[in-house]
Design an enzyme around this catalytic site. Sequence first.
Site, PDB file in Angstrom:
ATOM      1  N   VAL A 136      36.686  26.425  36.365  1.00  0.00           N
ATOM      2  CA  VAL A 136      36.212  27.031  35.116  1.00  0.00           C
ATOM      3  C   VAL A 136      35.905  25.812  34.249  1.00  0.00           C
ATOM      4  O   VAL A 136      36.803  25.195  33.699  1.00  0.00           O
ATOM      5  CB  VAL A 136      37.258  27.946  34.465  1.00  0.00           C
ATOM      6  CG1 VAL A 136      36.768  28.432  33.104  1.00  0.00           C
ATOM      7  CG2 VAL A 136      37.577  29.135  35.371  1.00  0.00           C
ATOM      8  N   PRO A 137      34.642  25.427  34.161  1.00  0.00           N
ATOM      9  CA  PRO A 137      34.271  24.113  33.619  1.00  0.00           C
ATOM     10  C   PRO A 137      34.360  24.017  32.097  1.00  0.00           C
ATOM     11  O   PRO A 137      33.353  23.889  31.393  1.00  0.00           O
ATOM     12  CB  PRO A 137      32.843  23.931  34.120  1.00  0.00           C
ATOM     13  CG  PRO A 137      32.304  25.319  34.185  1.00  0.00           C
ATOM     14  CD  PRO A 137      33.468  26.175  34.624  1.00  0.00           C
ATOM     15  N   CYS A 138      35.577  24.023  31.591  1.00  0.00           N
ATOM     16  CA  CYS A 138      35.778  23.934  30.140  1.00  0.00           C
ATOM     17  C   CYS A 138      35.269  22.599  29.586  1.00  0.00           C
ATOM     18  O   CYS A 138      34.953  22.509  28.400  1.00  0.00           O
ATOM     19  CB  CYS A 138      37.239  24.149  29.788  1.00  0.00           C
ATOM     20  SG  CYS A 138      38.401  23.187  30.750  1.00  0.00           S
ATOM     21  N   HIS A 139      35.150  21.597  30.452  1.00  0.00           N
ATOM     22  CA  HIS A 139      34.609  20.310  29.996  1.00  0.00           C
ATOM     23  C   HIS A 139      33.134  20.416  29.606  1.00  0.00           C
ATOM     24  O   HIS A 139      32.623  19.568  28.892  1.00  0.00           O
ATOM     25  CB  HIS A 139      34.804  19.233  31.070  1.00  0.00           C
ATOM     26  CG  HIS A 139      34.069  19.492  32.338  1.00  0.00           C
ATOM     27  ND1 HIS A 139      34.521  20.406  33.283  1.00  0.00           N
ATOM     28  CD2 HIS A 139      32.925  18.971  32.833  1.00  0.00           C
ATOM     29  CE1 HIS A 139      33.681  20.424  34.298  1.00  0.00           C
ATOM     30  NE2 HIS A 139      32.699  19.559  34.047  1.00  0.00           N
ATOM     31  N   ARG A 140      32.454  21.471  30.023  1.00  0.00           N
ATOM     32  CA  ARG A 140      31.039  21.663  29.694  1.00  0.00           C
ATOM     33  C   ARG A 140      30.837  22.411  28.386  1.00  0.00           C
ATOM     34  O   ARG A 140      29.708  22.745  28.035  1.00  0.00           O
ATOM     35  CB  ARG A 140      30.341  22.415  30.833  1.00  0.00           C
ATOM     36  CG  ARG A 140      30.334  21.653  32.137  1.00  0.00           C
ATOM     37  CD  ARG A 140      29.627  22.405  33.249  1.00  0.00           C
ATOM     38  NE  ARG A 140      29.904  21.755  34.512  1.00  0.00           N
ATOM     39  CZ  ARG A 140      30.051  22.398  35.671  1.00  0.00           C
ATOM     40  NH1 ARG A 140      29.900  23.713  35.721  1.00  0.00           N
ATOM     41  NH2 ARG A 140      30.326  21.721  36.769  1.00  0.00           N
TER      42      ARG A 140
END
Length: 190
Positions: A136-140
């Site tokens: 779940v790409p929270c860094h994006r």
Amino acid sequence: MEQGFTLFETPIGLCGLAWGEQGLVGVQLPEAAPGAAWARLRRRYPDAIEGPPPPAVQRAIERIRDLLAGGRDDLADVVLDLDAVAPFNRRVYEVARAIPPGETSTYGQIAKAVGDPGAARAVGRAMGDNPWPIIVPCHRVLGADGKAGGFSADGGVETKAKLLTIERARTSAAPTLFDLDFSVAPPRGR
């Protein structure tokens, strides 16, 4: 089936995955201190048994390694166990998983996509609670001003910036080195 976990090397350091019958229950990003990633997985999943991953988890490991080496896999089909996740967070994670590598969104855009345009802060809290960073790409997900916002993994926003750099993500309208054409010589002075 009991929960299990394993640690594995990646281009950014030692990561970990924890799993159960319904899919992955957590991802552990690298920690600065030796042994810290293992210790954090043990605290988060005290009933999990360290061992070799089942085939589906092993495939996820290989795909995460590839992504962290600059690959473009969005990991969107990796099965997650969402049983313990609040409904709002589920919707947020679903929208975030649709952000492709190299792209970004904002907390406000995700709030609007889940049908609650005033919930940017709640989206930020959901990202901070994300048990599956990378998948779940929270860094994006960035602030409205293009700034990093927060990042709950070890290293904070520095780790977030590192992940976005690996993906060659554009975080502002300013050109990056990837946008410049070095094949054309600049005009010579008089």
